[in-house]
Design an enzyme around this catalytic site. Structure first.
Site, PDB file in Angstrom:
ATOM      1  N   THR A   1     -46.720 -33.342 -26.754  1.00 39.55           N
ATOM      2  CA  THR A   1     -46.533 -34.471 -27.661  1.00 39.55           C
ATOM      3  C   THR A   1     -47.858 -34.907 -28.275  1.00 39.55           C
ATOM      4  OG1 THR A   1     -44.649 -35.273 -26.355  1.00 39.55           O
ATOM      5  CG2 THR A   1     -45.668 -36.833 -27.864  1.00 39.55           C
TER       6      THR A   1
ATOM      7  N   ASP B   1     -44.901 -40.459 -32.919  1.00 41.65           N
ATOM      8  CA  ASP B   1     -44.195 -40.079 -34.152  1.00 41.65           C
ATOM      9  C   ASP B   1     -44.597 -40.987 -35.304  1.00 41.65           C
ATOM     10  OD1 ASP B   1     -42.848 -37.978 -33.050  1.00 41.65           O
ATOM     11  OD2 ASP B   1     -40.927 -39.024 -32.841  1.00 41.65           O
TER      12      ASP B   1
ATOM     13  N   ASP C   1     -43.378 -40.485 -27.163  1.00 38.76           N
ATOM     14  CA  ASP C   1     -42.920 -39.655 -28.275  1.00 38.76           C
ATOM     15  C   ASP C   1     -42.664 -40.502 -29.525  1.00 38.76           C
ATOM     16  OD1 ASP C   1     -42.060 -36.990 -29.174  1.00 38.76           O
ATOM     17  OD2 ASP C   1     -40.095 -37.922 -29.364  1.00 38.76           O
TER      18      ASP C   1
ATOM     19  N   ASP D   1     -41.309 -30.638 -27.067  1.00 39.87           N
ATOM     20  CA  ASP D   1     -41.510 -31.504 -25.901  1.00 39.87           C
ATOM     21  C   ASP D   1     -40.185 -32.052 -25.369  1.00 39.87           C
ATOM     22  OD1 ASP D   1     -40.907 -33.446 -27.780  1.00 39.87           O
ATOM     23  OD2 ASP D   1     -42.904 -34.330 -27.810  1.00 39.87           O
TER      24      ASP D   1
END
Length: 207
Positions: A32, A91, A87, A69
């Site tokens: 990640t 993002d 995550d 991931d």
């Protein structure tokens, strides 16, 4: 839409990569973080210099880490709230880097204030789209609606940026950025209305 259509296909394609990383002892969190760093490097190192298509290729090489991931976490049984939080947070950083890189280019070397404004609008509204859903869920509501989710926005802007640079067509990217800005605004309104309906149904809307 793209999340639903491509998830199964991407899982089949990226599954072997995820399995290899697991055998090498690499954790989903590492994938990640590295993926986000790669996306940011591709956007912020190449976009501001006008090397848009090169930046898109670098970003594309790393952006699928978001799927890798997830596969790794499910296969290894390491799915956790922390992993989901990391995550989602990273993002947002990657998305901001992509649109921010376009803003830097058009506000500088590209010398196009309209394009800079459109890219900035997408950056801001894209962040609000994500926040509207996260805040709703934090309050106990759901906001899983919208015509411009993250995957849709990313694919649209990367494809448009690649071909716009390849064929020297600012209009192509400008149209796509404009449509993304409008779609993101509509998505924010959709999520607000969805949460309001839930609040009204539960009697939690004040006078």
């Amino acid at each position: 839409m793209l999340n639903r259509l491509l998830r199964a296909s991407l899982t089949k394609i990226l599954g072997p990569i995820a399995h290899l990383f697991l055998r090498l002892g690499i954790s989903p969190d590492v994938v990640t973080v590295v993926g986000t760093l790669g996306v940011c490097a591709g956007a912020l190192a190449f976009f501001p210099r006008g090397e848009i298509w090169v930046g898109v290729l670098v970003i594309t090489a790393f952006v699928f880490s978001d799927n890798v991931d997830g596969i790794m976490a499910r296969e290894s049984g390491r799915s956790s709230k922390w992993g989901a939080y990391l995550d989602s947070t990273l993002d947002r950083i990657g998305d901001a880097a992509i649109f921010g890189g376009l803003v830097l280019y058009y506000a500088g070397k590209g010398n196009n204030q309209l394009m800079a404004g459109l890219a900035l609008s997408c950056l801001i509204l894209g962040s609000v789209v994500s926040y509207a859903k996260a805040r709703a869920e934090g309050l106990g509501y759901t906001a899983n609606v919208g015509i411009a989710e993250r995957a849709d926005r990313l694919v649209a802007v990367l494809v448009a940026a690649f071909f716009a640079d390849l064929f020297n067509s600012t209009i192509l990217l400008g149209v796509v950025l404009g449509l993304l800005a409008v779609a993101s605004l509509v998505t924010v309104l959709q999520r607000m209305l969805t949460v309001r309906r839930q609040a009204l149904a539960s009697g939690e809307v004040g006078a």
